[in-house]
Scaffold this motif. Structure first.
Motif, short mmCIF file in Angstrom:
data_model
loop_
_atom_site.label_atom_id
_atom_site.label_comp_id
_atom_site.label_asym_id
_atom_site.label_seq_id
_atom_site.Cartn_x
_atom_site.Cartn_y
_atom_site.Cartn_z
N VAL A 172 0.68 -1.24 0.01
CA VAL A 172 -0.02 -0.06 0.20
C VAL A 172 0.94 1.34 -0.03
CG1 VAL A 172 -1.74 1.20 1.27
CG2 VAL A 172 -1.87 -1.27 1.29
N LEU A 173 0.75 2.04 -0.85
CA LEU A 173 1.41 3.23 -1.12
C LEU A 173 0.54 4.42 -0.65
CD1 LEU A 173 3.61 2.37 -4.23
CD2 LEU A 173 4.31 1.99 -2.10
N ALA A 174 1.25 5.63 -0.58
CA ALA A 174 0.58 6.61 0.08
C ALA A 174 0.36 7.90 -0.78
CB ALA A 174 1.12 7.44 1.47
N GLY A 175 -0.23 8.77 -0.65
CA GLY A 175 -0.59 10.02 -1.32
C GLY A 175 0.38 10.27 -2.40
N PRO A 176 1.78 10.96 -2.20
CA PRO A 176 2.55 11.39 -3.10
C PRO A 176 3.07 10.40 -4.36
CG PRO A 176 3.45 11.97 -1.00
CD PRO A 176 2.28 10.92 -0.94
N ALA A 177 2.80 8.97 -3.94
CA ALA A 177 3.33 7.85 -5.12
C ALA A 177 2.10 7.68 -5.96
CB ALA A 177 3.38 6.62 -3.87
N LEU A 178 1.05 8.45 -5.99
CA LEU A 178 0.02 8.25 -6.95
C LEU A 178 0.70 8.03 -8.36
CD1 LEU A 178 -2.98 7.85 -7.60
CD2 LEU A 178 -3.35 10.40 -7.59
N PRO A 179 1.44 8.89 -8.79
CA PRO A 179 1.78 8.71 -10.16
C PRO A 179 2.69 7.50 -10.33
CG PRO A 179 2.25 10.79 -9.40
CD PRO A 179 1.98 10.05 -8.47
N LYS A 180 3.41 7.14 -9.49
CA LYS A 180 4.04 5.76 -9.60
C LYS A 180 3.22 4.51 -9.56
CE LYS A 180 7.11 2.71 -6.77
NZ LYS A 180 8.11 2.62 -5.57
N VAL A 181 1.96 4.67 -8.69
CA VAL A 181 1.05 3.65 -8.47
C VAL A 181 0.29 3.67 -10.14
CG1 VAL A 181 -1.22 2.82 -7.62
CG2 VAL A 181 0.86 3.75 -6.16
N LEU A 182 -0.22 4.62 -10.50
CA LEU A 182 -1.03 4.87 -11.93
C LEU A 182 -0.08 4.01 -12.79
CD1 LEU A 182 -2.86 8.05 -11.54
CD2 LEU A 182 -3.65 5.98 -11.23
N ALA A 183 1.17 4.13 -13.02
CA ALA A 183 2.04 3.82 -14.00
C ALA A 183 2.24 2.22 -14.23
CB ALA A 183 3.29 4.42 -13.84
N ARG A 184 1.85 1.49 -13.06
CA ARG A 184 1.72 -0.02 -13.06
C ARG A 184 0.45 -0.43 -13.20
NH1 ARG A 184 3.71 -1.27 -6.88
NH2 ARG A 184 5.57 0.21 -7.57
N ALA A 185 -0.61 0.53 -13.30
CA ALA A 185 -1.94 -0.17 -13.30
C ALA A 185 -2.34 -0.72 -14.61
CB ALA A 185 -2.92 0.94 -12.64
N GLU A 186 -2.15 -1.85 -14.68
CA GLU A 186 -2.86 -2.46 -16.16
C GLU A 186 -4.37 -2.47 -15.96
OE1 GLU A 186 -0.26 -5.72 -17.91
OE2 GLU A 186 0.31 -5.52 -15.70
N ILE A 187 -4.80 -2.94 -14.84
CA ILE A 187 -5.97 -2.79 -14.33
C ILE A 187 -6.28 -2.02 -13.13
CG2 ILE A 187 -8.15 -4.04 -13.62
CD1 ILE A 187 -7.01 -6.72 -14.92
N LEU A 188 -7.17 -1.09 -13.42
CA LEU A 188 -7.14 -0.17 -12.38
C LEU A 188 -8.67 -0.25 -11.60
CD1 LEU A 188 -5.96 2.21 -10.87
CD2 LEU A 188 -6.92 3.80 -12.53
N VAL A 189 -8.70 -0.28 -10.21
CA VAL A 189 -10.12 -0.52 -9.73
C VAL A 189 -9.99 0.75 -8.73
CG1 VAL A 189 -11.16 -1.84 -7.97
CG2 VAL A 189 -9.77 -2.97 -9.67
N SER A 190 -11.19 1.63 -8.95
CA SER A 190 -11.50 2.90 -8.24
C SER A 190 -12.28 2.51 -7.20
CB SER A 190 -11.50 3.97 -9.04
OG SER A 190 -11.65 5.24 -8.25
N LEU A 191 -12.15 2.83 -5.89
CA LEU A 191 -13.08 2.63 -4.78
C LEU A 191 -12.86 3.96 -4.12
CD1 LEU A 191 -12.53 -0.95 -4.31
CD2 LEU A 191 -14.38 -0.15 -5.28
N LEU A 192 -12.45 5.04 -4.36
CA LEU A 192 -12.30 6.20 -3.51
C LEU A 192 -13.92 6.86 -3.25
CD1 LEU A 192 -9.25 7.65 -5.34
CD2 LEU A 192 -9.31 6.87 -2.90
N PRO A 193 -13.83 7.43 -2.10
CA PRO A 193 -15.08 8.16 -1.76
C PRO A 193 -15.06 9.77 -2.52
CG PRO A 193 -13.48 8.58 -0.13
CD PRO A 193 -12.83 7.68 -1.02
N ASP A 194 -16.27 10.30 -2.66
CA ASP A 194 -16.28 11.58 -3.11
C ASP A 194 -16.10 12.62 -2.00
OD1 ASP A 194 -16.90 13.76 -4.61
OD2 ASP A 194 -19.26 13.56 -4.22
N THR A 195 -14.83 13.28 -2.16
CA THR A 195 -14.47 14.39 -1.27
C THR A 195 -13.74 15.31 -2.16
OG1 THR A 195 -12.01 13.76 -1.20
CG2 THR A 195 -13.67 12.55 0.39
N THR A 196 -13.34 16.78 -1.59
CA THR A 196 -12.75 17.56 -2.38
C THR A 196 -11.48 17.25 -3.21
OG1 THR A 196 -11.92 18.53 -0.51
CG2 THR A 196 -13.88 19.65 -1.28
N GLY A 197 -10.64 16.36 -2.32
CA GLY A 197 -9.55 15.85 -2.83
C GLY A 197 -9.44 14.61 -3.73
#
Length: 306
Positions: A172-197
């Motif tokens: 599990v990686l944290a906030g600033p690692a988002l670009p790194k995480v997306l770069a490996r996502a052959e399949i991306l599952v999004s389960l985030l809540p609706d917030t301003t962020g």
């Protein structure tokens, strides 16, 4: 304890028997003097007519227990001062894991490649699950259930959340690692809540970080994806396919371009449903905790929105 069932009328018949069985000491009512209730069991859409519920008259209430996992339509109510708890239902988590693993496997195996048209397509062999990178955005209760299920099938699973809170067996990686995480996502599952962020988190720039031809499965909230950017990414082949269960407007209007796009599969917000049989014991436990002044389960942090 006296509890108001503050939910749309069609909720009453499926919920009332399970709630009463799980908490027989509760007096469950659909109406009454607000000042006489010890707690509310709440779902948006109550009261009927579209107006927001005014929580101020419920001066004795120690708990507002949401029947929904998402609380973005509740936390914005300025009259709410009572503790608000979101729904964490074991059945909901199981349903979400079923949905996401099913669509992930469909993408992984290329099931839609095999049109039943007499053509022998022997040109593609999918990798093993252990060679496929899957990323889960949002590692709350639902995200952890999905990540665990996908890892159990052998996928290389990475989780991402703002906090990066660890989960056994999953990186599990944290906030600033988002670009790194997306770069490996052959399949991306999004389960985030609706917030301003999280609104428009998956914009054009971030969609461009995905491996070309990636599959997106969004069962979190419709506001997470920039709709125009997604259609553009699909048209350019940057995103191979998107399975969407949640939308900015629901039901999704018939004229919306998602319906006609060949790269999008629309499902009607069915990924996971709160089930009265499995959720009622959770409600009962929180009601009992509220009455004895014990710490409540799944309290919403209103500043964060979940």
């Amino acid at each position: 304890m006296k509890v108001l069932f503050a939910a749309p009328a069609h909720y009453w018949q499926p919920w009332a028997p399970h709630l009463r069985a799980s908490c027989p000491e509760m007096e469950l009512a659909r109406e009454g003097d607000p000042a006489g209730f010890d707690a509310l069991i709440y779902a948006p859409g109550y009261p009927e007519g579209g107006q927001a519920l005014d929580f101020r008259p419920f001066t004795r209430a120690r708990l507002v227990q949401s029947l929904w996992a998402g609380v973005e339509r509740i936390v914005a109510n300025s009259t709410l001062t009572q503790p608000l708890c979101r729904m964490v239902d074991p059945g909901l988590a199981e349903g979400m894991a079923d949905y996401c693993t099913g669509w992930a496997l469909r993408a992984h195996l290329g099931m839609d490649h095999y049109a039943q048209d007499g053509v022998w397509r022997h040109d593609q062999t999918p990798p093993l699950a252990r060679d496929r990178n899957v990323v889960v955005l949002g590692m709350g209760e639902l995200g952890r259930a999905v990540a665990t299920a996908l890892a159990g099938l052998g996928f290389r699973v990475t989780g991402w959340s703002q906090s990066g809170r660890p989960h056994p067996g999953i990186e599990v990686l944290a906030g600033p690692a988002l670009p790194k995480v997306l770069a490996r996502a052959e399949i991306l599952v999004s389960l985030l809540p609706d917030t301003t962020g999280t609104r428009d988190l998956l914009n054009a720039a971030r969609l461009a970080l995905l491996p070309r031809g990636a599959t997106i499965i969004n069962a979190g909230r419709g506001t997470l994806i920039d709709e125009a950017a997604l259609i553009s990414a699909l048209d350019q082949g940057q995103v191979g396919h998107a399975v969407l269960d949640v939308f900015r407007t629901e039901p999704l209007p018939p004229e919306h371009p998602f319906w006609a796009h060949p790269g999008i599969t629309v499902t009607p917000h069915v990924a996971a449903e709160t089930r009265p049989a499995t959720a009622s014991p959770v409600v009962a436990e929180n009601l009992r905790r509220a009455m004895r002044g014990a710490p409540l389960l799944h309290v919403v942090d209103r500043a964060r929105g979940y």
